[in-house]
Design a protein around this motif. Structure first.
Motif, PDB file in Angstrom:
ATOM      1  N   HIS A 104     -19.319  23.572 -60.768  1.00  0.00           N
ATOM      2  CA  HIS A 104     -19.225  22.139 -60.476  1.00  0.00           C
ATOM      3  C   HIS A 104     -20.412  21.671 -59.626  1.00  0.00           C
ATOM      4  O   HIS A 104     -21.040  20.657 -59.936  1.00  0.00           O
ATOM      5  CB  HIS A 104     -17.906  21.843 -59.769  1.00  0.00           C
ATOM      6  CG  HIS A 104     -17.781  20.436 -59.309  1.00  0.00           C
ATOM      7  ND1 HIS A 104     -17.617  19.387 -60.172  1.00  0.00           N
ATOM      8  CD2 HIS A 104     -17.824  19.886 -58.062  1.00  0.00           C
ATOM      9  CE1 HIS A 104     -17.551  18.264 -59.489  1.00  0.00           C
ATOM     10  NE2 HIS A 104     -17.674  18.543 -58.207  1.00  0.00           N
ATOM     11  N   LEU A 105     -20.733  22.409 -58.578  1.00  0.00           N
ATOM     12  CA  LEU A 105     -21.872  22.048 -57.720  1.00  0.00           C
ATOM     13  C   LEU A 105     -23.191  22.109 -58.483  1.00  0.00           C
ATOM     14  O   LEU A 105     -24.052  21.238 -58.316  1.00  0.00           O
ATOM     15  CB  LEU A 105     -21.938  22.974 -56.507  1.00  0.00           C
ATOM     16  CG  LEU A 105     -20.899  22.761 -55.420  1.00  0.00           C
ATOM     17  CD1 LEU A 105     -21.006  23.849 -54.372  1.00  0.00           C
ATOM     18  CD2 LEU A 105     -21.065  21.398 -54.798  1.00  0.00           C
ATOM     19  N   LYS A 136     -23.485  19.210 -60.825  1.00  0.00           N
ATOM     20  CA  LYS A 136     -23.668  17.990 -60.029  1.00  0.00           C
ATOM     21  C   LYS A 136     -25.122  17.844 -59.571  1.00  0.00           C
ATOM     22  O   LYS A 136     -25.708  16.765 -59.663  1.00  0.00           O
ATOM     23  CB  LYS A 136     -22.729  18.041 -58.826  1.00  0.00           C
ATOM     24  CG  LYS A 136     -22.644  16.778 -58.039  1.00  0.00           C
ATOM     25  CD  LYS A 136     -21.588  16.939 -56.955  1.00  0.00           C
ATOM     26  CE  LYS A 136     -21.453  15.717 -56.114  1.00  0.00           C
ATOM     27  NZ  LYS A 136     -20.431  15.889 -55.068  1.00  0.00           N
ATOM     28  N   VAL A 137     -25.719  18.938 -59.106  1.00  0.00           N
ATOM     29  CA  VAL A 137     -27.116  18.909 -58.671  1.00  0.00           C
ATOM     30  C   VAL A 137     -28.033  18.633 -59.854  1.00  0.00           C
ATOM     31  O   VAL A 137     -28.991  17.853 -59.749  1.00  0.00           O
ATOM     32  CB  VAL A 137     -27.494  20.239 -57.978  1.00  0.00           C
ATOM     33  CG1 VAL A 137     -28.983  20.355 -57.777  1.00  0.00           C
ATOM     34  CG2 VAL A 137     -26.779  20.352 -56.646  1.00  0.00           C
ATOM     35  N   ARG A 173     -27.321  16.999 -62.585  1.00  0.00           N
ATOM     36  CA  ARG A 173     -27.151  15.601 -63.008  1.00  0.00           C
ATOM     37  C   ARG A 173     -27.906  14.662 -62.083  1.00  0.00           C
ATOM     38  O   ARG A 173     -28.440  13.652 -62.528  1.00  0.00           O
ATOM     39  CB  ARG A 173     -25.672  15.234 -63.046  1.00  0.00           C
ATOM     40  CG  ARG A 173     -24.943  15.913 -64.195  1.00  0.00           C
ATOM     41  CD  ARG A 173     -23.514  15.474 -64.287  1.00  0.00           C
ATOM     42  NE  ARG A 173     -23.476  14.082 -64.729  1.00  0.00           N
ATOM     43  CZ  ARG A 173     -22.575  13.205 -64.328  1.00  0.00           C
ATOM     44  NH1 ARG A 173     -21.638  13.557 -63.482  1.00  0.00           N
ATOM     45  NH2 ARG A 173     -22.594  11.974 -64.770  1.00  0.00           N
ATOM     46  N   ARG A 174     -27.967  14.977 -60.802  1.00  0.00           N
ATOM     47  CA  ARG A 174     -28.754  14.156 -59.874  1.00  0.00           C
ATOM     48  C   ARG A 174     -30.239  14.213 -60.196  1.00  0.00           C
ATOM     49  O   ARG A 174     -30.980  13.296 -59.876  1.00  0.00           O
ATOM     50  CB  ARG A 174     -28.538  14.620 -58.434  1.00  0.00           C
ATOM     51  CG  ARG A 174     -27.216  14.211 -57.873  1.00  0.00           C
ATOM     52  CD  ARG A 174     -27.113  14.592 -56.428  1.00  0.00           C
ATOM     53  NE  ARG A 174     -25.780  14.326 -55.922  1.00  0.00           N
ATOM     54  CZ  ARG A 174     -25.230  14.956 -54.922  1.00  0.00           C
ATOM     55  NH1 ARG A 174     -25.901  15.901 -54.277  1.00  0.00           N
ATOM     56  NH2 ARG A 174     -24.020  14.662 -54.525  1.00  0.00           N
ATOM     57  N   TRP A 210     -25.211  16.093 -68.828  1.00  0.00           N
ATOM     58  CA  TRP A 210     -24.256  17.069 -69.345  1.00  0.00           C
ATOM     59  C   TRP A 210     -23.164  16.413 -70.173  1.00  0.00           C
ATOM     60  O   TRP A 210     -22.471  17.080 -70.936  1.00  0.00           O
ATOM     61  CB  TRP A 210     -23.607  17.839 -68.194  1.00  0.00           C
ATOM     62  CG  TRP A 210     -24.471  18.924 -67.672  1.00  0.00           C
ATOM     63  CD1 TRP A 210     -25.481  18.811 -66.771  1.00  0.00           C
ATOM     64  CD2 TRP A 210     -24.425  20.299 -68.030  1.00  0.00           C
ATOM     65  NE1 TRP A 210     -26.066  20.025 -66.534  1.00  0.00           N
ATOM     66  CE2 TRP A 210     -25.426  20.962 -67.297  1.00  0.00           C
ATOM     67  CE3 TRP A 210     -23.639  21.037 -68.885  1.00  0.00           C
ATOM     68  CZ2 TRP A 210     -25.654  22.324 -67.406  1.00  0.00           C
ATOM     69  CZ3 TRP A 210     -23.859  22.389 -68.988  1.00  0.00           C
ATOM     70  CH2 TRP A 210     -24.850  23.018 -68.261  1.00  0.00           C
ATOM     71  N   ARG A 222     -19.381  18.856 -68.877  1.00  0.00           N
ATOM     72  CA  ARG A 222     -19.243  19.328 -67.498  1.00  0.00           C
ATOM     73  C   ARG A 222     -17.775  19.594 -67.158  1.00  0.00           C
ATOM     74  O   ARG A 222     -17.465  20.525 -66.430  1.00  0.00           O
ATOM     75  CB  ARG A 222     -19.869  18.335 -66.533  1.00  0.00           C
ATOM     76  CG  ARG A 222     -19.172  17.008 -66.457  1.00  0.00           C
ATOM     77  CD  ARG A 222     -19.936  16.055 -65.536  1.00  0.00           C
ATOM     78  NE  ARG A 222     -19.234  14.826 -65.320  1.00  0.00           N
ATOM     79  CZ  ARG A 222     -19.361  13.749 -66.072  1.00  0.00           C
ATOM     80  NH1 ARG A 222     -20.172  13.759 -67.108  1.00  0.00           N
ATOM     81  NH2 ARG A 222     -18.684  12.659 -65.799  1.00  0.00           N
ATOM     82  N   HIS A 223     -16.880  18.799 -67.705  1.00  0.00           N
ATOM     83  CA  HIS A 223     -15.452  19.013 -67.462  1.00  0.00           C
ATOM     84  C   HIS A 223     -14.956  20.272 -68.169  1.00  0.00           C
ATOM     85  O   HIS A 223     -14.140  21.014 -67.634  1.00  0.00           O
ATOM     86  CB  HIS A 223     -14.652  17.795 -67.929  1.00  0.00           C
ATOM     87  CG  HIS A 223     -15.057  16.532 -67.262  1.00  0.00           C
ATOM     88  ND1 HIS A 223     -14.925  16.326 -65.905  1.00  0.00           N
ATOM     89  CD2 HIS A 223     -15.615  15.411 -67.757  1.00  0.00           C
ATOM     90  CE1 HIS A 223     -15.357  15.119 -65.597  1.00  0.00           C
ATOM     91  NE2 HIS A 223     -15.796  14.546 -66.702  1.00  0.00           N
TER      92      HIS A 223
END
Length: 140
Positions: free
Chosen positions: A66-67, A70-71, A73-74, A79, A83-84
């Motif tokens: 998850h982390l 998230k990084v 995507r920033r 994704w 991602r889910h």
């Protein structure tokens, strides 16, 4: 010649930063440590302890995946709804963390090549010579 830049000249000056996956490298390490812990706990404590180790390992995997997503995507790597799926699969299945490690590495590498940050071929082969670099035999 006018001063406007066209075509590849504009793209050459607009280099985007590389995508990095900072948490991706931790996954094989945690998987290996978890496998050793699972073996030791199952030998000395029994199946209840082994089940607890597996549960905690999967929570670590899901959190790190998850982390990591998230990084990424920033940094602009999209994704989508995958991602889910990766997060949910990491909670349930044991080998998903290693599969994610391979898949995300491939995805980051492809994005860096697309961004043309030096990790990919620029479209010019080594055999291509710029006309201005050629030496005229009459100059010597």
């Amino acid at each position: 010649m006018d001063s406007y830049r066209r075509g590849k000249q504009v793209d050459r000056n607009n280099v985007r930063a590389r995508v990095r996956a900072p948490y991706r490298g931790v996954l094989p390490l945690i998987w290996a440590i978890g496998a050793v812990l699972l073996l030791v706990v199952s030998l000395f404590v029994g199946p209840d302890g082994a089940l607890a180790v597996v549960f905690v390992m999967h929570l670590f995997f899901a959190g790190i995946i998850h982390l990591d997503i998230k990084v990424q995507r920033r940094q602009g790597l999209e994704w989508g709804l995958w991602r889910h799926l990766w997060f949910g699969a990491a909670v349930v299945f044991p080998l998903v963390a290693l599969v994610y490690y391979l898949y995300s590495g491939r995805k980051v590498r492809a994005e860096n090549e697309r961004r043309n940050t030096g990790d990919a071929d620029t479209g010019e082969s080594e055999g291509d010579v710029d006309e201005s670099d050629e030496i005229d035999e009459t100059d010597e």
